[in-house]
Design a protein around this motif. Structure first.
Motif, PDB file in Angstrom:
ATOM      1  N   UNK A 527      63.609 -22.612  42.746  1.00 37.71           N
ATOM      2  CA  UNK A 527      63.602 -23.952  43.334  1.00 37.71           C
ATOM      3  C   UNK A 527      63.183 -25.020  42.326  1.00 37.71           C
ATOM      4  N   UNK A 528      63.652 -24.856  41.087  1.00 35.77           N
ATOM      5  CA  UNK A 528      63.371 -25.872  40.072  1.00 35.77           C
ATOM      6  C   UNK A 528      64.264 -27.081  40.330  1.00 35.77           C
ATOM      7  N   UNK A 529      63.679 -28.256  40.360  1.00 35.56           N
ATOM      8  CA  UNK A 529      64.379 -29.496  40.712  1.00 35.56           C
ATOM      9  C   UNK A 529      64.634 -30.327  39.460  1.00 35.56           C
ATOM     10  N   UNK A 589      72.157 -29.187  33.652  1.00 36.93           N
ATOM     11  CA  UNK A 589      70.768 -29.412  34.039  1.00 36.93           C
ATOM     12  C   UNK A 589      69.848 -29.346  32.824  1.00 36.93           C
ATOM     13  N   UNK A 590      68.772 -30.147  32.833  1.00 35.81           N
ATOM     14  CA  UNK A 590      67.759 -30.021  31.776  1.00 35.81           C
ATOM     15  C   UNK A 590      67.114 -28.638  31.842  1.00 35.81           C
ATOM     16  N   UNK A 591      66.503 -28.196  30.759  1.00 36.66           N
ATOM     17  CA  UNK A 591      65.870 -26.866  30.778  1.00 36.66           C
ATOM     18  C   UNK A 591      64.703 -26.812  31.749  1.00 36.66           C
ATOM     19  N   UNK A 592      64.510 -25.662  32.345  1.00 35.63           N
ATOM     20  CA  UNK A 592      63.397 -25.476  33.274  1.00 35.63           C
ATOM     21  C   UNK A 592      62.078 -25.534  32.521  1.00 35.63           C
ATOM     22  N   UNK A 593      61.108 -26.227  33.103  1.00 33.93           N
ATOM     23  CA  UNK A 593      59.786 -26.338  32.494  1.00 33.93           C
ATOM     24  C   UNK A 593      58.760 -26.502  33.603  1.00 33.93           C
ATOM     25  N   UNK A 594      57.560 -26.862  33.222  1.00 33.56           N
ATOM     26  CA  UNK A 594      56.485 -26.981  34.211  1.00 33.56           C
ATOM     27  C   UNK A 594      56.501 -28.321  34.938  1.00 33.56           C
ATOM     28  N   UNK A 595      57.375 -29.212  34.510  1.00 30.89           N
ATOM     29  CA  UNK A 595      57.457 -30.519  35.168  1.00 30.89           C
ATOM     30  C   UNK A 595      58.211 -30.355  36.480  1.00 30.89           C
ATOM     31  N   UNK A 596      57.694 -30.978  37.532  1.00 28.06           N
ATOM     32  CA  UNK A 596      58.327 -30.818  38.848  1.00 28.06           C
ATOM     33  C   UNK A 596      59.727 -31.415  38.868  1.00 28.06           C
ATOM     34  N   UNK A 597      59.861 -32.611  38.309  1.00 31.95           N
ATOM     35  CA  UNK A 597      61.172 -33.259  38.245  1.00 31.95           C
ATOM     36  C   UNK A 597      61.559 -33.390  36.784  1.00 31.95           C
ATOM     37  N   UNK A 598      62.724 -32.901  36.436  1.00 30.70           N
ATOM     38  CA  UNK A 598      63.127 -32.881  35.039  1.00 30.70           C
ATOM     39  C   UNK A 598      64.407 -33.673  34.849  1.00 30.70           C
ATOM     40  N   UNK A 599      64.524 -34.300  33.676  1.00 30.75           N
ATOM     41  CA  UNK A 599      65.740 -35.042  33.348  1.00 30.75           C
ATOM     42  C   UNK A 599      65.887 -35.079  31.829  1.00 30.75           C
TER      43      UNK A 599
END
Length: 798
Positions: A527-529, A589-599
């Motif tokens: 559920x990475x946004x 999509x931007x790479x998955x990371x610890x940030x809730x919303x990524x861009x």
């Protein structure tokens, strides 16, 4: 003039905020005016009148270049408008070529100063700036995408769609590298002035509403590598002059209304790899001279009005991978046997071309993936052997006879075999579907309708992913066969392959959609946004019939080309269009990371777009050539202007530069004010017989006040033999002081004198300027209405 000075100061202060350390050094160093003269010729008088400057000393090459750069600015400021022999003047400068002066390291100085003084348009850029303005005037821009094309320098003022080189040319200017106007709802026509963009690499007007013909002047852009005009309403003939583009890699004029023949001059496109001219009204024959295109990989000429014979010479195209000539009107000729020598061919598509004769042997093409010779008048048997890797064989709607080759049962990657509407006899081998690898082709359609096939050899049990059509054959007299394979709807229709990506099951509240965020379907973090980039993409000539088994390889191909992980790409949907062409909508999509919303940030967006728009993907014959349909920026990307880009600097450096530039601007403004006063006789009148020093008293440390008698003695009463130069301000003499010190003495002439206070203010300012590359101020004389300056400390006499 005062208005120009103000414009200069304001423009300089704001523009230098985007430059680096050397440019500021150049500015600060250039502020050091040296009032000296050098007698290098009659034409130098104009320069001296404009600036009164010349470089002396050569102790430091870098500082020398800084100084010459600043002097060049002064020359450009005044000489073109006020000098009668500007070209001669340029030749007489102590450096051989003025254009070479500003190459390194302070070329940015010139490119910024001149715009500020000439309404922000550099003198050396006027030709291509005028060309861009002409482009704008020739277009109708209802969405106002080009509204920025009315201010400043195209390379410094973020003109939409303009991308410039990051390094300076030999003339000291940045030049336009790319004109990217993809899908901007533009109409109008292409102006011949495009030919003046002499260093352009990419010219992109794809997917607009342009009309008219292609200007022949584009053929003069010798640097052009990508000419992208597809998806418009262009008409007229293809200009012969396009054949001059020896560096052209990709020529795309497909999906227009172009008529006339293919110019034989196109044989001179020695670097061409992609020739896409499909879906036009091009007439005449295919020039055999095109066989000289030794680098050509893709020739797409389908859906035109071509006639004549197929040139056998095309077999000399040793790098050709795709030959697509569907839906033309060739004169009943056959397929040249030499086409079997196209050893690197991956796709041969000659559908509906009015071809006659037999099918030549194609067994020597080891990597042939796609063969379409349907809807012709071909006769004889089918080729006995084809490439083991072939995915599609379409020989329907001909007059072929004989039986189905036994080798077709061993084609493990076969997805479609279309042999309907021929004169085939014999049996159908069940091995064709029993040997099929479900993991490699993931589907097989066998269309054998309307032949004279009499039986099935082997068990007729079909896997669920195989479609067999036998209607219109004698074999359908068998009731069992008829019920299974001869009904009109038997086996379904896999040609309508179409899919839409399913959504992710997550709590919708955890991913706000107001900024067009969404869950990443294949993210390693559940559920990475993130906010995706949306891209319209189309494969123009794929070498397969069903995409589903190749989705994962395609995702790996794209993400590897973009240096991303496969999970960052989601194929939102895909469907087949007429051609056949495969259209799809991609989400990155931007790479998955610890940030809730990524861009993505703006530089990342720019980099991704550049890769798509400049065809930097490595070649892939299986997926074939692609076209970029749109690059949509929504949500957090909506305000990004990715059609132009320039390098930036950090906020800290920017702040330091601004402070330095403000100080620099103040100094230069003061000195230019002095220049104005010196050169305008309205500000002063000569005071004959009156001692100026009696009116205004001033003592300056280190600067001596000479009497007029001392001036006369030093110059031997201004003897002409001691004169070493002359400028608009006056004459320069070689003088010798009582202590044997050699000095340069500058004496103002009638008409060049300024007011007494202004003269002494100038002396005070000059006394403060010290640099190893500048001559020093020794003293002055203000007696008897004279204005004389003594210069020394490094002056080089000729």
């Amino acid at each position: 003039m005062l208005q120009k000075v103000l414009t200069f100061v304001i423009g300089l202060t704001t523009k230098f905020a985007n430059l680096g350390e050397k440019s500021v050094s150049c500015c600060l160093f250039g502020a050091g005016y040296a009032w000296e003269f050098e007698g290098i010729g009659e034409n130098m008088r104009c320069l001296l009148k404009v600036a009164g400057l010349v470089y002396v000393g050569n102790q430091d090459v870098e500082d020398e270049m800084f100084w010459l750069c600043f002097r060049s600015f002064l020359l450009f400021l005044g000489a073109p408008n006020r000098c009668t022999n500007y070209r001669s003047l340029r030749r007489l400068i102590s450096v051989q070529n003025l254009d070479q002066i500003v190459r390194v390291p302070c070329k940015r100085w010139k490119s910024l100063i001149i715009p500020a003084l000439q309404n922000e348009v550099p003198l050396g850029k006027t030709s291509f700036v005028a060309a861009l303005i002409s482009v704008k005037k020739s277009l109708v821009d209802p969405m106002k995408h080009l509204s920025s094309w009315s201010r400043g320098d195209p390379c410094a003022s973020n003109w939409t769609g303009i991308l410039c080189f990051h390094t300076y040319g030999s003339d000291g200017y940045l030049h336009v590298r790319e004109l990217q106007l993809l899908k901007m709802n533009l109409s109008g026509h292409l102006t011949p002035e495009l030919g003046k963009l002499s260093q352009l690499i990419i010219l992109d007007f794809m997917w607009n509403e342009l009309v008219g013909s292609i200007p022949k002047e584009i053929g003069s852009i010798s640097s052009l590598q990508l000419l992208l005009l597809n998806g418009n309403k262009l008409s007229g003939f293809l200009p012969d002059e396009l054949g001059y583009l020896s560096k052209l890699d990709r020529l795309q004029v497909d999906l227009n209304y172009i008529s006339g023949p293919i110019p034989t001059s196109f044989a001179n496109l020695s670097s061409l790899k992609h020739l896409h001219m499909n879906n036009n009204s091009i007439r005449g024959h295919i020039p055999p001279e095109l066989s000289k295109l030794s680098t050509l990989r893709h020739m797409l000429l389908d859906n035109n009005d071509l006639s004549g014979d197929l040139p056998p010479e095309l077999s000399n195209l040793s790098e050709l991978r795709i030959l697509q000539l569907d839906n033309n009107k060739f004169n009943g000729s056959g397929i040249p046997a030499t086409y079997g020598n196209l050893s690197k061919l991956a796709k041969l598509s000659l559908r509906n071309c009015n071809l006659h004769g037999a099918i030549p042997g194609l067994s020597s093409i080891p990597n042939l993936l796609y063969l379409d010779l349907s809807k012709n008048e071909l006769i004889g048997p089918m080729p006995p052997t084809l490439s083991d890797n072939i995915s599609t064989i379409d020989l329907s709607d001909n007059h072929l006879n004989g039986s189905i080759p036994r080798s077709f049962s061993n084609l493990l990657f076969l997805q479609r075999l279309s042999l309907e509407n021929n004169l085939l006899i014999g049996s159908v081998s069940a091995n064709m579907w029993q040997n099929m690898s479900s993991t490699k082709s993931a589907g097989l359609t066998l269309d054998l309708r309307n032949n004279s096939l009499s039986s099935i050899f082997g068990e007729p049990n079909l896997p669920h992913n195989v479609t067999l059509r036998l209607g219109g054959n004698p074999i359908c007299h068998d009731a069992n066969i008829r019920n299974m394979f001869c009904e009109p709807k038997a086996g379904g229709d896999e040609t309508a392959e179409r899919t839409t990506k399913s959504t992710v099951s997550c709590y919708a509240q955890s991913c706000p959609t107001d900024e067009f965020n969404e869950f990443v379907p294949s993210s390693p973090e559940p559920c990475f946004c993130a906010a995706p980039l949306r891209i319209g993409y189309r494969l123009k000539s794929p070498s397969f019939s069903y995409f589903t088994p190749y989705v994962n390889p395609f995702e790996r191909y794209v993400t590897h080309s973009l240096n991303m992980s496969p999970y960052q790409l989601s194929i939102d949907s895909f469907f087949w269009e007429e051609g056949p062409r495969l259209r799809m909508y991609l989400k990155l999509f931007p790479p998955a990371n610890n940030v809730h919303l990524s861009k993505y940030n703006s530089s990342e967006v720019q980099k991704i777009r550049d890769i798509f728009a400049s065809w930097q993907f490595p070649p892939n014959d299986f997926f074939g050539p692609y076209e970029l349909l749109n690059f949509t920026l929504l949500g957090p990307y909506a305000q990004m202007n990715v059609e132009n880009h320039k390098e930036g600097i950090s906020k800290g450096v920017r702040a330091a530069i601004i402070l330095a530039v403000v100080a620099c601007a103040v100094v230069i403004f003061s000195l230019i004010t002095v220049l104005i006063i010196v050169r305008n006789p309205r500000y002063s009148q000569r005071l004959p017989g009156k001692d100026l020093s009696l009116t205004v008293q001033m003592k300056i440390d280190g600067v001596e006040s000479f009497t007029f008698k001392e001036v006369v003695l030093a110059t031997d009463n201004f003897n002409s033999s001691t004169q070493i130069g002359q400028g608009g301000y006056g004459k320069v003499y070689r003088g010798v002081l009582p202590d044997k010190t050699v000095v340069a003495i500058k004496r103002a002439e009638e008409g060049s004198l300024q007011g007494e206070r202004e003269f002494l203010t100038e002396i005070k300012l000059l006394s403060r300027l010290h640099h190893r590359n500048l001559v020093s101020l020794i003293g002055y004389c203000a007696e008897r209405g004279e204005q004389v300056i003594f210069l020394g400390g490094g002056y080089h006499f000729t």
